[in-house]
Design a protein around this motif. Structure first.
Motif, PDB file in Angstrom:
ATOM      1  N   ASP A 154       0.529  -0.873  -0.279  1.00 18.40           N
ATOM      2  CA  ASP A 154       0.352   0.184   0.148  1.00 18.40           C
ATOM      3  C   ASP A 154       0.846   1.181  -0.029  1.00 18.40           C
ATOM      4  O   ASP A 154       2.711   1.267   0.079  1.00 18.40           O
ATOM      5  N   SER A 155       0.076   2.619  -0.225  1.00 23.67           N
ATOM      6  CA  SER A 155       0.861   3.708  -0.524  1.00 23.67           C
ATOM      7  C   SER A 155       1.453   4.155   0.930  1.00 23.67           C
ATOM      8  O   SER A 155       2.874   4.727   0.923  1.00 23.67           O
ATOM      9  N   ALA A 156       1.214   3.895   2.090  1.00 24.15           N
ATOM     10  CA  ALA A 156       1.631   4.219   3.708  1.00 24.15           C
ATOM     11  C   ALA A 156       3.106   3.314   3.655  1.00 24.15           C
ATOM     12  O   ALA A 156       3.630   3.922   4.250  1.00 24.15           O
ATOM     13  N   THR A 157       3.626   2.065   2.853  1.00 23.20           N
ATOM     14  CA  THR A 157       4.649   1.899   3.224  1.00 23.20           C
ATOM     15  C   THR A 157       5.231   1.978   1.554  1.00 23.20           C
ATOM     16  O   THR A 157       6.675   1.923   2.568  1.00 23.20           O
ATOM     17  N   LEU A 158       4.820   2.080   0.754  1.00 26.59           N
ATOM     18  CA  LEU A 158       5.323   2.562  -0.422  1.00 26.59           C
ATOM     19  C   LEU A 158       6.257   4.103  -0.383  1.00 26.59           C
ATOM     20  O   LEU A 158       7.049   4.114  -0.950  1.00 26.59           O
ATOM     21  N   THR A 159       5.470   5.128   0.543  1.00 21.48           N
ATOM     22  CA  THR A 159       6.058   6.324   0.057  1.00 21.48           C
ATOM     23  C   THR A 159       7.042   6.500   0.865  1.00 21.48           C
ATOM     24  O   THR A 159       8.322   7.039   0.222  1.00 21.48           O
ATOM     25  N   PRO A 160       7.053   5.784   1.876  1.00 21.85           N
ATOM     26  CA  PRO A 160       8.865   5.640   2.258  1.00 21.85           C
ATOM     27  C   PRO A 160       9.530   5.527   1.747  1.00 21.85           C
ATOM     28  O   PRO A 160      11.202   5.603   2.337  1.00 21.85           O
ATOM     29  N   LEU A 161       9.733   3.966   1.113  1.00 26.21           N
ATOM     30  CA  LEU A 161      10.756   3.485   0.496  1.00 26.21           C
ATOM     31  C   LEU A 161      11.422   4.624  -0.248  1.00 26.21           C
ATOM     32  O   LEU A 161      12.609   4.557  -0.590  1.00 26.21           O
ATOM     33  N   LEU A 162       9.997   4.751  -1.397  1.00 31.21           N
ATOM     34  CA  LEU A 162      10.197   5.710  -2.193  1.00 31.21           C
ATOM     35  C   LEU A 162      10.913   7.336  -1.934  1.00 31.21           C
ATOM     36  O   LEU A 162      11.977   7.233  -2.112  1.00 31.21           O
ATOM     37  N   LYS A 163      11.094   7.495  -0.490  1.00 34.86           N
ATOM     38  CA  LYS A 163      11.176   9.035  -0.058  1.00 34.86           C
ATOM     39  C   LYS A 163      13.004   8.852   0.478  1.00 34.86           C
ATOM     40  O   LYS A 163      13.975   9.320  -0.173  1.00 34.86           O
ATOM     41  N   LEU A 196      18.190   7.636  -6.782  1.00 30.63           N
ATOM     42  CA  LEU A 196      18.489   6.599  -7.004  1.00 30.63           C
ATOM     43  C   LEU A 196      16.657   7.069  -7.968  1.00 30.63           C
ATOM     44  O   LEU A 196      16.805   6.380  -9.343  1.00 30.63           O
ATOM     45  N   LEU A 197      15.868   8.484  -7.880  1.00 31.04           N
ATOM     46  CA  LEU A 197      14.758   7.524  -8.481  1.00 31.04           C
ATOM     47  C   LEU A 197      14.568   9.036  -8.264  1.00 31.04           C
ATOM     48  O   LEU A 197      14.762  10.242  -7.358  1.00 31.04           O
ATOM     49  N   ASN A 198      13.045   9.933  -9.272  1.00 29.28           N
ATOM     50  CA  ASN A 198      12.819  10.893  -9.217  1.00 29.28           C
ATOM     51  C   ASN A 198      11.408  10.770  -8.744  1.00 29.28           C
ATOM     52  O   ASN A 198      10.727   9.449  -9.398  1.00 29.28           O
ATOM     53  N   ARG A 199      10.174  12.078  -7.719  1.00 29.26           N
ATOM     54  CA  ARG A 199       8.842  11.574  -7.654  1.00 29.26           C
ATOM     55  C   ARG A 199       8.678  12.675  -8.096  1.00 29.26           C
ATOM     56  O   ARG A 199       8.741  14.060  -7.770  1.00 29.26           O
ATOM     57  N   GLN A 200       7.748  13.171  -8.932  1.00 31.13           N
ATOM     58  CA  GLN A 200       6.765  14.855  -9.388  1.00 31.13           C
ATOM     59  C   GLN A 200       5.242  13.824  -9.298  1.00 31.13           C
ATOM     60  O   GLN A 200       4.940  12.581 -10.307  1.00 31.13           O
ATOM     61  N   ARG A 201       4.999  14.735  -9.695  1.00 33.11           N
ATOM     62  CA  ARG A 201       2.590  14.892  -9.954  1.00 33.11           C
ATOM     63  C   ARG A 201       2.988  15.212 -11.604  1.00 33.11           C
ATOM     64  O   ARG A 201       3.713  14.972 -12.326  1.00 33.11           O
ATOM     65  N   SER A 202       1.815  14.061 -11.368  1.00 29.47           N
ATOM     66  CA  SER A 202       1.985  13.507 -12.904  1.00 29.47           C
ATOM     67  C   SER A 202       0.838  14.973 -13.619  1.00 29.47           C
ATOM     68  O   SER A 202       0.378  15.885 -12.491  1.00 29.47           O
ATOM     69  N   ARG A 203       1.681  15.357 -14.906  1.00 33.39           N
ATOM     70  CA  ARG A 203       0.552  16.303 -15.934  1.00 33.39           C
ATOM     71  C   ARG A 203      -0.296  16.266 -16.083  1.00 33.39           C
ATOM     72  O   ARG A 203      -1.429  17.147 -16.241  1.00 33.39           O
ATOM     73  N   LYS A 204      -0.401  14.991 -16.296  1.00 36.47           N
ATOM     74  CA  LYS A 204      -2.316  14.238 -16.972  1.00 36.47           C
ATOM     75  C   LYS A 204      -3.227  14.704 -15.676  1.00 36.47           C
ATOM     76  O   LYS A 204      -4.062  14.629 -15.908  1.00 36.47           O
ATOM     77  N   ASP A 205      -2.726  13.865 -14.509  1.00 36.60           N
ATOM     78  CA  ASP A 205      -3.317  13.801 -12.965  1.00 36.60           C
ATOM     79  C   ASP A 205      -2.989  13.687 -12.115  1.00 36.60           C
ATOM     80  O   ASP A 205      -1.597  13.340 -11.977  1.00 36.60           O
ATOM     81  N   GLU A 206      -2.881  15.462 -11.257  1.00 37.64           N
ATOM     82  CA  GLU A 206      -1.958  15.588  -9.996  1.00 37.64           C
ATOM     83  C   GLU A 206      -1.758  14.778  -9.359  1.00 37.64           C
ATOM     84  O   GLU A 206      -1.590  14.723  -7.993  1.00 37.64           O
ATOM     85  N   ARG A 207      -3.816  13.847  -8.936  1.00 36.56           N
ATOM     86  CA  ARG A 207      -3.774  13.208  -8.036  1.00 36.56           C
ATOM     87  C   ARG A 207      -2.705  11.925  -7.783  1.00 36.56           C
ATOM     88  O   ARG A 207      -2.313  11.220  -7.515  1.00 36.56           O
ATOM     89  N   GLN A 208      -1.665  11.857  -8.849  1.00 37.70           N
ATOM     90  CA  GLN A 208      -1.109  10.399  -9.269  1.00 37.70           C
ATOM     91  C   GLN A 208       0.291  11.436  -8.804  1.00 37.70           C
ATOM     92  O   GLN A 208       0.788  12.583 -10.225  1.00 37.70           O
ATOM     93  N   VAL A 209       1.462  10.577  -8.160  1.00 33.19           N
ATOM     94  CA  VAL A 209       2.535  10.543  -8.521  1.00 33.19           C
ATOM     95  C   VAL A 209       3.870   9.257  -9.935  1.00 33.19           C
ATOM     96  O   VAL A 209       3.455   8.626  -9.448  1.00 33.19           O
ATOM     97  N   MET A 210       4.339  10.003 -10.127  1.00 33.70           N
ATOM     98  CA  MET A 210       5.377   9.291 -11.619  1.00 33.70           C
ATOM     99  C   MET A 210       6.201   9.588 -10.495  1.00 33.70           C
ATOM    100  O   MET A 210       7.316  10.331  -9.894  1.00 33.70           O
ATOM    101  N   VAL A 211       7.258   8.311 -11.391  1.00 36.97           N
ATOM    102  CA  VAL A 211       7.941   7.594 -10.518  1.00 36.97           C
ATOM    103  C   VAL A 211       8.975   7.498 -11.641  1.00 36.97           C
ATOM    104  O   VAL A 211       8.511   6.304 -12.145  1.00 36.97           O
TER     105      VAL A 211
END
Length: 152
Positions: free
Chosen positions: A74-83, A90-105
């Protein structure tokens, strides 16, 4: 001379630790994580972070929810890993230009370069298992079926 009672076999208790499928999976998982911890030291990432990187090496520029689906997290587990992976460069996270609710990795150059350092890990795990490839493929398939059945 045997009696009727001697012919009956005593069934082991279903609550013995060694009778538990969950314990066999748990203890095998502990052994596997120990091996991965050793193998991933050189990459300076944890096993859960390695799984995220595997997803991104397979297909870059995905949503957080896509990664979560692939890893059953779930996102609560995944978000700290991604951070932590983002802080490591190693990666970048940014809001999607198509849908601001989604975060692209997306992978960074350093994240893509890490793949070449990780390429030998599966073979190292295979060698450490001391099993043949048919047995491991069968086990993997059985575990996937088992997981899918439990998730129904």
């Amino acid at each position: 001379m045997s009696t009727h009672q001697d012919d009956k076999k005593v069934k082991p208790s279903p609550l013995l630790l060694d009778q538990q499928l969950c314990f066999a999976l748990y203890s095998a998982n502990l052994a596997l994580h120990k091996l991965y911890r050793q193998l991933l030291t050189e990459l300076d990432i944890t096993y859960p972070q390695y799984l995220v990187m595997l997803v991104l090496w397979e297909r870059d520029d995905v949503t957080v929810s896509d990664i979560g689906e692939r890893l059953f997290l779930d996102s609560a587990t995944l978000t700290p890993l991604l951070k932590r992976l983002e802080a490591a460069g190693l990666l970048n996270r940014q809001r999607s230009r198509k849908d601001e609710r989604q975060v692209m990795v997306t992978l960074t150059e350093e994240g893509r370069a890490l793949k070449s350092k990780a390429v030998g890990i599966p073979q190292s795990v295979f060698c450490a298992s001391d099993c043949d490839s048919e047995m491991l493929q069968s086990l993997k398939s059985q575990l996937e079926t088992f997981r899918d059945n439990l998730n129904k």
